[in-house]
Design a protein around this motif. Structure first.
Motif, PDB file in Angstrom:
ATOM      1  N   GLY A 139       1.188  -1.708  -0.272  1.00 13.28           N
ATOM      2  CA  GLY A 139      -0.156   0.281   0.060  1.00 13.28           C
ATOM      3  C   GLY A 139       0.740   1.540   0.204  1.00 13.28           C
ATOM      4  O   GLY A 139       1.948   1.262   0.793  1.00 13.28           O
ATOM      5  N   TYR A 140       0.412   2.262  -0.693  1.00  9.07           N
ATOM      6  CA  TYR A 140       1.232   3.216  -0.953  1.00  9.07           C
ATOM      7  C   TYR A 140       0.948   4.963  -0.717  1.00  9.07           C
ATOM      8  O   TYR A 140       1.002   5.494  -1.618  1.00  9.07           O
ATOM      9  CB  TYR A 140       1.992   2.872  -1.953  1.00  9.07           C
ATOM     10  N   ALA A 141      -0.579   4.624   0.377  1.00  3.89           N
ATOM     11  CA  ALA A 141      -1.255   5.407   0.531  1.00  3.89           C
ATOM     12  C   ALA A 141      -1.606   5.896   1.312  1.00  3.89           C
ATOM     13  O   ALA A 141      -2.381   6.412   1.968  1.00  3.89           O
ATOM     14  CB  ALA A 141      -2.801   5.254  -0.859  1.00  3.89           C
ATOM     15  N   GLY A 142      -0.121   5.901   2.945  1.00  2.94           N
ATOM     16  CA  GLY A 142      -0.680   5.551   3.830  1.00  2.94           C
ATOM     17  C   GLY A 142      -1.432   4.223   4.298  1.00  2.94           C
ATOM     18  O   GLY A 142      -0.939   3.021   3.957  1.00  2.94           O
ATOM     19  N   LYS A 143      -1.920   4.428   5.547  1.00  2.00           N
ATOM     20  CA  LYS A 143      -2.365   3.266   6.782  1.00  2.00           C
ATOM     21  C   LYS A 143      -3.589   2.913   6.128  1.00  2.00           C
ATOM     22  O   LYS A 143      -4.247   3.740   5.077  1.00  2.00           O
ATOM     23  CB  LYS A 143      -2.228   3.757   8.014  1.00  2.00           C
ATOM     24  N   SER A 144      -3.593   1.901   6.877  1.00  2.00           N
ATOM     25  CA  SER A 144      -5.200   1.187   6.875  1.00  2.00           C
ATOM     26  C   SER A 144      -6.149   2.043   6.403  1.00  2.00           C
ATOM     27  O   SER A 144      -6.662   3.026   7.321  1.00  2.00           O
ATOM     28  CB  SER A 144      -5.057  -0.105   7.132  1.00  2.00           C
ATOM     29  N   ILE A 145      -7.668   2.184   6.340  1.00  2.00           N
ATOM     30  CA  ILE A 145      -8.385   3.244   6.162  1.00  2.00           C
ATOM     31  C   ILE A 145      -9.315   2.686   7.679  1.00  2.00           C
ATOM     32  O   ILE A 145      -9.907   3.353   8.604  1.00  2.00           O
ATOM     33  CB  ILE A 145      -9.816   3.190   5.286  1.00  2.00           C
ATOM     34  N   TRP A 146      -9.143   1.318   7.871  1.00  2.38           N
ATOM     35  CA  TRP A 146     -10.457   0.913   8.687  1.00  2.38           C
ATOM     36  C   TRP A 146      -9.331   0.787  10.233  1.00  2.38           C
ATOM     37  O   TRP A 146      -8.039   0.513  10.135  1.00  2.38           O
ATOM     38  CB  TRP A 146     -10.176  -0.842   8.889  1.00  2.38           C
ATOM     39  N   LYS A 147     -10.471   1.313  10.946  1.00  3.73           N
ATOM     40  CA  LYS A 147      -9.584   1.641  12.471  1.00  3.73           C
ATOM     41  C   LYS A 147     -10.221   1.314  13.333  1.00  3.73           C
ATOM     42  O   LYS A 147     -10.607   1.108  14.076  1.00  3.73           O
ATOM     43  CB  LYS A 147     -10.399   3.006  12.533  1.00  3.73           C
ATOM     44  N   TRP A 148      -9.626   0.007  13.484  1.00  2.41           N
ATOM     45  CA  TRP A 148     -10.002  -1.499  13.881  1.00  2.41           C
ATOM     46  C   TRP A 148      -9.558  -1.077  15.792  1.00  2.41           C
ATOM     47  O   TRP A 148     -10.758  -1.717  16.133  1.00  2.41           O
ATOM     48  CB  TRP A 148      -8.526  -2.452  13.296  1.00  2.41           C
ATOM     49  N   ASP A 149      -8.614  -0.032  15.839  1.00  6.20           N
ATOM     50  CA  ASP A 149      -8.405  -0.026  16.993  1.00  6.20           C
ATOM     51  C   ASP A 149     -10.687   1.167  17.673  1.00  6.20           C
ATOM     52  O   ASP A 149     -10.701   0.733  19.223  1.00  6.20           O
ATOM     53  CB  ASP A 149      -7.834   0.746  18.049  1.00  6.20           C
ATOM     54  N   GLU A 150     -10.993   1.459  17.123  1.00  8.03           N
ATOM     55  CA  GLU A 150     -11.854   2.648  17.450  1.00  8.03           C
ATOM     56  C   GLU A 150     -13.178   1.624  17.533  1.00  8.03           C
ATOM     57  O   GLU A 150     -14.122   1.915  17.708  1.00  8.03           O
ATOM     58  CB  GLU A 150     -12.611   3.228  16.393  1.00  8.03           C
ATOM     59  N   LEU A 151     -13.060   0.770  16.188  1.00  9.94           N
ATOM     60  CA  LEU A 151     -14.194   0.140  16.028  1.00  9.94           C
ATOM     61  C   LEU A 151     -14.601  -1.382  16.842  1.00  9.94           C
ATOM     62  O   LEU A 151     -14.226  -1.615  17.688  1.00  9.94           O
ATOM     63  CB  LEU A 151     -13.681  -0.849  14.376  1.00  9.94           C
ATOM     64  N   PRO A 152     -15.865  -1.549  17.950  1.00 16.48           N
ATOM     65  CA  PRO A 152     -17.013  -1.130  16.594  1.00 16.48           C
ATOM     66  C   PRO A 152     -17.605   0.543  16.742  1.00 16.48           C
ATOM     67  O   PRO A 152     -18.357   0.943  16.580  1.00 16.48           O
ATOM     68  CB  PRO A 152     -18.361  -1.956  16.899  1.00 16.48           C
ATOM     69  N   GLN A 153     -17.232   1.067  18.303  1.00 17.74           N
ATOM     70  CA  GLN A 153     -17.813   2.225  19.108  1.00 17.74           C
ATOM     71  C   GLN A 153     -18.030   3.459  18.400  1.00 17.74           C
ATOM     72  O   GLN A 153     -19.314   4.042  18.181  1.00 17.74           O
ATOM     73  CB  GLN A 153     -17.242   2.110  20.118  1.00 17.74           C
TER      74      GLN A 153
END
Ligand code: GCW
Length: 715
Positions: A187-201
């Motif tokens: 991946g060459y556009a930063g980090k993942s868009i999935w913020k696993w730490d915050e989910l599901p809250q």
């Protein structure tokens, strides 16, 4: 960085002479800027004064909110919901959910449109001119709304509409190679868009914009995690996070899928084995599937990379790919789930040509896969190279459902540092004729299921999306995401049409802008082939990272990861002999493709060194020696990048200052790296050919030793 922030502020607060506002790329191609042609604007305002919908549903609500948002931007005024059918009303519905659609008696047209197709027609109801968007299911209405918005965004006439559109492939997916720690493989556009730490809250609003963007191009599913899968994704903790995403995506017709690790029954299940024929293992997967579907009733299914590059798989237990896939297929079958089983398999044996291995491993299992399994095949026999011939597996498994895997992220094409429009690569592959059932058996036709008893069809693209504000790391990278969706909807779509639409929606409808920049897009991939891997060369990138050139790579963890394995350069010549006198990879193709590739004279020159080991002095079609021809390509590639810079200079007045500057800055780096590619390869191959760089071409300014130690920057 400081400078960039300053520029953004300046641009934000002052309007540019041409009225083009600063843009950070976040809105992608869904900008909905006001139509700047007064005559057109007036027609649109008259044609779309109000809208009327049938019984509401989450999908219909998503569709109408997009419609009102889009038209408000494009027309500069609100479009209101009405219950009457006055002149200029958009009538939106299915015969089931809207009596005013049923009464139009569109059944005959709708019959061919399936669950996702739509029609858009100008109709006269009781003397009033209206526009209708009709479909069999709500999903079709959503796609219809996006299509209508595209017509306005691209300044099309809407006076007498008669559009009928239905996807030619069923499963249209993004594959994220996102890891649970936020990194993205390739991946060459930063980090993942999935913020696993915050989910599901906490559910980021970006997820909705992600879903909107995908729906706008017809993508109907997303595999959230890397095929090199962390088994934790299947734990209760993570499944609740996945459910939160699925809930956001559902109104946009976007299903969630997961990549799974074949050994999950051991690693997270505590079993002693992952043998697909073991009753306990079967039961574990069945229960896991039940658990997932309880939370996500429309869950799509699993994607599996097995027995490839160190991943676990059925062969660990002396079982076959079919055994593995079918066991998982049984687990998801009661819930209508599918298994996408990847054909990207090869081992480290240096004596067997790597290009043979996927075909040899899968062909024997044709007809052995359950009907909810689809075999996912990379476009070429190696690995997403700038150019490869199509994979011979397309057409070779007539009793199996097959889907395409393209790579949208530019692992081998300059990351997010090189401007490359991949649509032409997609098109080249899709329009390649396999001759599986005679002339016209294009890869596209194979994918559409025209020659198979398999019931599933599909296309996936390895995503280039990250958390960078503009999603893809650079603005033009968005065109590749866009193209993937459009090609999955209609694999016979032309890249030129896709490029035109994307440019108009993203930047401007002005012909003086669109025509030259479209040409630049259309030529960009061939440029990259030229300065990286012309004439059929491949896999000569820097070791492991693939960041820049590495034709000299001769030590690697496995022999078929060495560049020298692929180019075979020697004092005599260069290229991999895959003809009948070599590895005989040509035999995996149907005649006459096989014969064309086999014959050095007939072989398309852009694949010459893929299939043949060719003498440096060999006379190519231009009359030049192979060596001279190779040099010409390397130099032409760099000139192509320079031409792009010129084109972009000409586009200055049509785009905002920030985007203009960003793209120009990027094209400078692109040029620098293209020169590095060219010089590295020419100097390195020259150590074998011992021939001079043809007269008139600029001499590399540094020695080979310099290029060998150079490390290119990461985006
Ligand atoms: O393209 C190669 C990549 C690997 C990738 C693999 C695959 C996810 O270099 O990083 O792993 O292919 O497609 O499985």
């Amino acid at each position: 960085m400081q400078y960039k922030i300053l520029v953004s502020y300046i641009v934000l607060f002052c309007m540019l002479p041409f009225g083009v506002k600063a843009d950070d790329g976040y809105r992608l191609w869904l900008k909905y800027e006001k139509v700047n042609n007064t005559a057109l604007l007036n027609t649109y305002r008259q044609t779309f004064q109000s809208y009327k919908v049938g019984t509401k549903s989450p999908i219909i609500n998503a569709a109408t909110s997009e419609l009102t948002r889009g038209l408000k931007g494009l027309l500069g005024s609100d479009i209101k919901e009405t219950s009457a059918g006055t002149e200029g009303t958009l009538l939106i519905g299915t015969p089931q959910n809207a009596p005013f659609i049923k009464s139009l008696k569109l059944d005959k047209q709708l019959k061919t449109l399936g669950n996702e197709g739509f029609l858009i027609q100008t109709v006269t109801v009781k003397g009033k001119k209206c526009t209708v968007i009709a479909a069999n299911k709500d999903a079709g209405l959503l796609y219809g709304v996006f299509h209508l918005l595209k017509l306005v965004q691209t300044h099309q006439s809407v006076a007498n509409l008669s559009v009928v559109s239905a996807p030619k492939l069923d499963v249209r997916l993004l594959n994220h190679w996102d890891n649970l720690d936020g990194t993205i493989e390739r991946g060459y556009a930063g980090k993942s868009i999935w913020k696993w730490d915050e989910l599901p809250q906490t559910v980021d609003s970006r997820y909705t914009d992600y879903a909107r963007a995908n729906a706008s191009i017809g993508i109907n599913g997303t595999v959230l995690n890397n095929v090199n899968s962390n088994p934790k994704i299947l734990t209760e903790e993570y499944l609740s996070k996945v459910k939160a995403l699925a809930d956001v995506f559902r109104p946009y017709g976007l299903k969630v899928y997961l990549s799974v690790s074949f050994s999950a029954p051991i690693t997270i299940g505590g079993l002693k084995t992952a043998d697909p024929l073991d009753a306990g293992v079967k039961d574990w997967w069945k229960k896991k599937a039940d658990e997932i579907y309880k939370q996500i009733p429309d869950f799509g299914g699993f994607l599996v990379k097995a027995n490839s590059e160190g991943q676990p798989g059925p062969q660990d237990y002396k079982r076959t790919h079919a055994d593995g896939a079918n066991m998982l297929a049984e687990a998801v079958k009661p819930h209508n789930g599918i298994i996408m089983w990847r054909a990207f398999v090869y081992n480290s044996n240096p004596t067997v040509d790597r290009t043979l291995q996927a075909y040899d491993s899968f062909k024997p299992f044709d007809g052995k896969f359950n009907d909810n399994v689809i075999v996912q095949i990379k476009n070429g026999p190696i690995d997403f190279q700038p150019r490869e011939p199509f994979s011979p597996l397309f057409g070779a498994m007539p009793n199996t459902s097959l889907m395409m895997e393209f790579q949208v992220t530019q692992e081998y094409l300059g990351f997010s540092k090189h401007l490359v429009f991949l649509s032409t690569l997609f098109e080249e592959v899709l329009q390649s004729d396999t001759y599986a059932k005679g002339k016209g058996s294009t890869v596209s036709n194979v994918l559409q299921g025209n020659y198979t008893t398999g019931r599933l069809t599909g296309m996936a693209g390895v995503s280039n999306i990250g958390n960078s504000r503009n999603w893809c790391g650079y603005t033009f990278g968005q065109a590749n995401w866009y193209a993937l969706g459009r090609m999955a909807w209609n694999p016979d779509q032309s890249s030129e049409a896709i490029a035109g639409d994307w440019l108009k929606m993203t930047f401007s409808n002005e012909k003086e802008f669109v025509d030259p920049v479209k040409k630049m897009l259309m030529e960009s991939r061939e440029n990259t082939v030229d300065y990286m891997t012309p004439l059929g060369l491949n896999h000569i990138m820097a070791y492991n990272t693939h960041n820049g050139p590495g034709p000299w790579v001769d030590t690697a963890a496995q022999p078929n990861w060495k560049s020298t394995y692929y180019h075979n350069a020697s004092a005599e010549g260069i290229g991999f002999d895959r003809s009948s006198t070599g590895s005989n990879a040509v035999a995996q193709y149907f005649p006459p493709v096989r014969d064309t590739y086999n014959n050095i004279e007939a072989c398309p020159e852009n694949l010459l060194l893929w299939f043949h080991n060719v003498k440096w002095t060999y006379k190519t079609k231009s009359g030049r020696s192979l060596w001279d021809e190779l040099c010409q390509h390397y130099y032409a590639g760099v000139e192509g990048v320079r031409a792009m810079q010129k084109t972009w200079e000409g586009a200055k007045s049509h785009v905002d200052a920030e985007t203009y500057a960003d793209v120009m800055e990027m094209l400078k780096l692109h040029e620098e790296e293209a020169v590095i590619w060219r010089n590295s390869c020419v100097l390195y191959f020259q150590t074998f050919s011992k021939m001079p760089i043809p007269a008139g071409l600029e001499a590399p300014d540094k020695p080979l030793s310099y290029y060998k130690t150079l490390e290119l920057k990461y985006p």
